[in-house]
Every structure is written in structure tokens, then in C-alpha cells.
Motif scaffolding. Structure first.
Motif, PDB file in Angstrom:
ATOM      1  N   ILE A  26       0.871  -1.041   0.115  1.00 29.50           N
ATOM      2  CA  ILE A  26      -0.241  -0.141   0.247  1.00 29.50           C
ATOM      3  C   ILE A  26       0.995   1.388  -0.221  1.00 29.50           C
ATOM      4  N   THR A  27       0.447   2.172  -1.294  1.00 25.68           N
ATOM      5  CA  THR A  27       1.318   3.428  -1.260  1.00 25.68           C
ATOM      6  C   THR A  27       0.249   4.383  -0.500  1.00 25.68           C
ATOM      7  N   THR A  28       0.810   5.570   0.500  1.00 27.51           N
ATOM      8  CA  THR A  28      -0.033   6.418   0.483  1.00 27.51           C
ATOM      9  C   THR A  28       0.782   7.545   0.523  1.00 27.51           C
ATOM     10  N   PRO A  30       1.516  11.937   0.636  1.00 25.56           N
ATOM     11  CA  PRO A  30       1.253  13.179   1.524  1.00 25.56           C
ATOM     12  C   PRO A  30       0.267  13.843   1.446  1.00 25.56           C
ATOM     13  N   THR A  32      -4.629  14.798   1.441  1.00 24.24           N
ATOM     14  CA  THR A  32      -5.478  14.045   1.301  1.00 24.24           C
ATOM     15  C   THR A  32      -6.474  14.760   0.157  1.00 24.24           C
ATOM     16  N   GLY A  36     -11.749  10.881   0.329  1.00 23.53           N
ATOM     17  CA  GLY A  36     -10.809   9.449   0.629  1.00 23.53           C
ATOM     18  C   GLY A  36     -11.376   8.497   0.134  1.00 23.53           C
ATOM     19  N   ASN A  56      10.417   5.029   3.167  1.00 23.88           N
ATOM     20  CA  ASN A  56       9.572   6.103   2.761  1.00 23.88           C
ATOM     21  C   ASN A  56      10.239   6.277   1.813  1.00 23.88           C
ATOM     22  N   VAL A  60       6.288   9.863   0.613  1.00 23.08           N
ATOM     23  CA  VAL A  60       5.056   8.279  -0.400  1.00 23.08           C
ATOM     24  C   VAL A  60       5.811   7.524   0.914  1.00 23.08           C
ATOM     25  N   GLU A  62       5.427   3.549   1.666  1.00 24.94           N
ATOM     26  CA  GLU A  62       4.588   2.797   1.172  1.00 24.94           C
ATOM     27  C   GLU A  62       5.143   1.627   2.145  1.00 24.94           C
ATOM     28  N   THR A  63       3.859   0.744   2.085  1.00 26.10           N
ATOM     29  CA  THR A  63       3.752   0.343   3.685  1.00 26.10           C
ATOM     30  C   THR A  63       3.430  -1.326   2.886  1.00 26.10           C
TER      31      THR A  63
END
Length: 68
Positions: A26-28, A30, A32, A36, A56, A60, A62-63
Motif C-alpha cells: 500500500i502506497t500512501t 501525503p 488528502t 478518500g 519512505n 511517499v 510504501e507499506t
């Protein structure tokens, strides 16, 4: 092989409810935008994963999650 599912949808929820997901990346971003998009719907299946990597890339995130 790999199957990529992008965004939150009923298809994503179907894969989780049928125990078909071994690993998630999952890429988050920064930023919003609005409210969402829910990724997992109303499924308890997301609780069956653990974080195995977090990277990081200049803000950005990535988890990587893998099934317990």
C-alpha cells in the motif's frame, strides 16, 4: 503469479473475504483529497496481516503487509 488490485472496490473486498490475498503493498501519498476511498470495506479480514516492510520515498510511504 501476481494480481494487482488498485483502489478500494467491491472486487478488493471479494478477494479478502475469500482468503485470496497473501501480500499487500500500500502506497500512501501525503495529500488528502476529499474523504478518500475506503480500501477494505466492511471486512474483518484486514486484521489477518502484519507489516513486514516500511519505506519512505521522500514523503511517499510504501507499506508491505503479509498474511499472518
Amino acid at each position: 503469479g501476481n494480481i494487482w488490485i488498485v483502489g478500494g472496490s467491491l472486487l478488493t473486498q471479494f478477494f479478502f473475504e475469500n482468503n485470496l490475498v497473501d501480500k499487500m503493498i500500500i502506497t500512501t501519498m501525503p495529500i488528502t483529497l476529499g474523504k478518500g476511498i475506503p480500501l477494505f470495506g466492511e471486512s474483518d479480514s484486514i486484521n489477518k496481516y502484519k507489516v513486514t516492510n516500511l519505506t519512505n520515498y521522500s514523503g511517499v510511504i510504501e507499506t508491505v503487509y503479509e498474511k499472518l
